[in-house]
Write an enzyme that holds these catalytic residues in place. Structure first.
Site, PDB file in Angstrom:
ATOM      1  CG  HIS A   1      -0.245   0.213   2.527  1.00 34.99           C
ATOM      2  ND1 HIS A   1       0.050   1.451   3.035  1.00 34.99           N
ATOM      3  CD2 HIS A   1       0.203  -0.688   3.433  1.00 34.99           C
ATOM      4  CE1 HIS A   1       0.657   1.314   4.205  1.00 34.99           C
ATOM      5  NE2 HIS A   1       0.758   0.019   4.468  1.00 34.99           N
ATOM      6  CB  CYS A   2       1.126   4.268  -1.761  1.00 32.59           C
ATOM      7  SG  CYS A   2      -0.437   4.561  -2.617  1.00 32.59           S
ATOM      8  CG  MET A   3      -0.251   8.996   2.354  1.00 34.50           C
ATOM      9  SD  MET A   3       0.620   8.452   3.817  1.00 34.50           S
ATOM     10  CE  MET A   3       1.608   9.873   4.198  1.00 34.50           C
TER      11      MET A   3
ATOM     12  NE  ARG B   1      -3.386   6.065  -5.771  1.00 32.69           N
ATOM     13  CZ  ARG B   1      -3.127   6.505  -6.986  1.00 32.69           C
ATOM     14  NH1 ARG B   1      -3.072   5.668  -7.997  1.00 32.69           N
ATOM     15  NH2 ARG B   1      -2.906   7.782  -7.201  1.00 32.69           N
TER      16      ARG B   1
END
Length: 657
Positions: free
Chosen positions: A28-30, A32
């Site tokens: 995951h990113c910030m 998604r």
């Protein structure tokens, strides 16, 4: 229930992507959850978009499910936890035939049932200890060899065999070795937090607390049990592990209770405050009370004398080391050297490490099929012979359980030989093992060597016949010696003293975060932002690499990959500053971030630098996005006028409710 909402969202995602078996990897990113999908024909995009908590879906090289900042890391963690892997690890399953799938499932169920039968609380504790210390084994071996060389040279110098001109070399070797052993509590705290699936930085901070940084004489912290000052390191490594275990439970509870928007500020602060006080005022003092009682017991055993004393001290010394209680023996050693010219206690205690050596050799022979275990023994055995026992204790015998006990018996046998012969002492305090031989007083080194051989033999025989668990005999079943995969942190934690912003609803200006071409959000070349899935705001295609704060406020978090920064403002806005598109894949290399979580910033203040050339060469767009992520708190936003803009120039006004 409310505390299960992240698991519910995660299960809803799995239900519409073909299940966990259709996912290759998940990160995951910030904003998604990013999944590598095995078969896109099994993905129901329309249904996925309707899952409660999902803000949108993007189909690129990975399937990206937009959750939003604050919640995305918890949803992603819940998803991988349900599968039994870590973030970034390959999911089980794949493109095997039906027969292979059935066989794999049968083997998995069999292994699970087998594990359930064996998973006593004691085995779970040992497995956790193994997971904490095995990552440290390579540095234990390296630092231990350095320590052994330094000890031999130091002992030779004390004995007069070499001159004082070796002092600087010995000092440098001790400094190199001290980098690990002086601050072992911090490393253990970090690894303990990883093992217990909490924040590694918090674990390291708790470990550091036991070293009492900042407590310099005449300032002291009083042991509430006996009124004496606490000493640095009191409580030992086991105390650190226990405190971090408590911290992990506190942190997990706080994550559930504290709202996502301020979770990263208050959770670490409250965890450090609660568990820090618990560690200083309870964990360390309890160990101090035990220490005081133990000193009296040791003195009684010494008064009894003979082989019995040697056996008892050799038998129980390693448990004392584990609890950090061995340090209370230092003044006893010193007092004996002052009165007798040598300490008869040190050679006896050195036998504990020799028992570990014998046990390790027995395991090497009996468990030769277990390549992982024998590999650890090969690395740890040389330094164990030199008297550095931590690699053997924490990497080999203790995680296996029974070998630790049989090794202690070997130490007791060696201690009995030393105690029975009598008058074997060391003229100075030094390490154990063969490195202690030059320090043996009055030419009694041969008796010390006999004790070593007896301890080697005792540990070997006891372990060979009684101390080898069946799980250690073959490689695939040696679960207690497997190295855990470190948990993936998502953002830096706020410092404990970070003060929350006092929010007052009303208007606030947003300024340009970079110099370049200003765009309305709907023109961003990314559906997540152009469709305003995570919020509204503006974007800039930068012509210069400087990035500034869009408003006054407090930094909430900085992504580990440095591509995203979260902040809050005094009027209650929650802002996401996203540096480039899909730049999470670049691992932070093109970015330099000048702020940390908890920092107060002002509109127009530089917060980061972007290497625009590197981003372009990587095939990514350098667009800087500024999004208000809590649009439910916004009553109005002025429009954005596209065109050239300079950093710090007013772009729009946002009014909160």
């Amino acid at each position: 229930m409310a505390e299960d909402k992240y698991s519910v969202i995660g299960q809803g995602i799995f239900d519409h992507v073909g299940g966990p078996g259709n996912v290759e990897k998940l990160i995951h990113c910030m904003t998604r959850v990013r999944m590598t999908i095995r078969d896109y024909d099994k993905v129901d995009i329309a249904g996925l978009k309707k899952v409660p908590g999902v803000l949108g879906v993007v189909e690129e090289d990975t399937l990206q499910v937009v959750i939003g900042p604050g919640a995305v890391n918890k949803v992603a963690q819940a998803m991988v936890d349900s599968v039994g892997v870590e973030l970034g690890e390959t999911f089980p399953g794949g493109h095997e035939s039906n027969k292979e799938a059935v066989e794999a499932k049968a083997a998995q169920v069999h292994a699970e049932q087998k594990a359930k039968l064996k998973q006593t609380w004691w085995r779970k504790v040992l497995k956790s200890i193994s997971g904490i210390f095995i990552p440290l084994i390579p540095v234990f071996v390296g630092a231990g060899l350095v320590s052994g060389i330094a000890a031999i040279l130091s002992n030779l110098m004390v004995a007069g065999t070499i001159g004082k001109n070796w002092t600087d070399i010995i000092t440098v070797l001790k400094v190199i070795n001290g980098g690990l052993f002086s601050y072992l509590a911090i490393y253990v705290g970090i690894n303990s937090a990883t093992e217990f699936k909490s924040t590694p930085g918090i674990g390291g901070a708790i470990g550091a607390m036991t070293l009492l940084p900042g407590v310099v004489a005449p300032v002291t912290i009083t042991n509430i049990f006996n009124g004496q000052p606490l000493s640095a390191g009191q409580g030992g490594i086991i105390g650190v592990i226990f405190a971090v275990w408590i911290a992990s439970m506190v942190e997990h509870k706080l994550h559930k209770w504290i709202p996502d928007a301020v979770d990263i500020i208050f959770t670490p602060m409250l965890t450090l405050l609660i568990v820090g006080a618990f560690t200083i005022f309870l964990v360390m003092p309890v160990a101090g009370v035990i220490s005081s009682s133990l000193v009296g017991a040791i003195q009684w055993v010494l008064n009894v004398g003979g082989a019995f004393s040697g056996f008892v001290l050799g038998l129980f010394f390693l448990p004392m080391v584990m609890f950090g209680l061995h340090q209370v023996l230092t003044p006893i050693h010193v007092e004996m050297i002052n009165k007798l010219g040598f300490t008869p206690l040190l050679p006896i205690l050195a036998m504990a490490g020799a028992g570990q050596v014998g046990a390790a050799i027995a395991l090497w022979i009996r468990c030769h099929k277990n390549k992982k275990l024998t590999g650890l023994i090969k690395g740890a055995l040389p330094v164990g012979i030199l008297g550095v026992g931590e690699p053997l204790i924490y990497g080999v015998t203790l995680p296996l359980g029974r070998p630790f006990i049989t090794a202690c018996i070997g130490g007791g046998i060696g201690g009995a030989v030393i105690g029975g012969l009598g008058n074997i002492g060391a003229i100075a305090i030094g390490p154990s093992g063969v490195a202690l031989i030059p320090l043996i007083a009055n030419g009694r080194w041969f008796g010390y060597v006999l004790g070593l051989l007896a301890a080697y033999a005792g540990g070997f025989v006891a372990t060979y016949f009684f101390g080898v668990p069946k799980t250690a005999l073959v490689d695939e079943d040696a679960a207690t010696t497997s190295e855990p995969v470190a948990a993936v942190a998502t953002a830096t934690s706020a410092p404990a003293d970070a003060a929350p912003v006092q929010k007052v609803a009303g208007p606030a200006d947003l300024v340009a975060t970079a110099t370049g071409d200003l765009l309305p959000m709907e023109e961003v070349q990314d559906d997540v932002f152009s469709k305003k899935m995570v919020g509204d705001g503006f974007a800039i295609n930068p012509s210069m690499g400087t990035v500034v704060a869009p408003a006054d406020g407090t930094i909430v978090s900085v992504a580990d990959t440095k591509h995203a920064i979260m902040m809050t403002t005094p009027n209650g806005m929650e802002l996401l500053i996203h540096l480039g598109l899909d730049t999470v894949e670049l691992g932070g290399k093109p970015f330099t971030v000048d702020v940390k979580a908890g920092a107060t910033v002002h509109a127009g203040q530089q917060i980061a630098l972007m290497d625009l050339t590197a981003i372009k060469q990587a095939g990514k767009l350098a667009t800087v996005i500024t999004a208000v992520t809590n649009m439910d708190a916004v009553s109005s936003m002025t429009g954005v006028q596209p065109g050239k803009v300079d950093e710090g120039a007013k772009v729009e006004t946002v009014t909160t409710k």
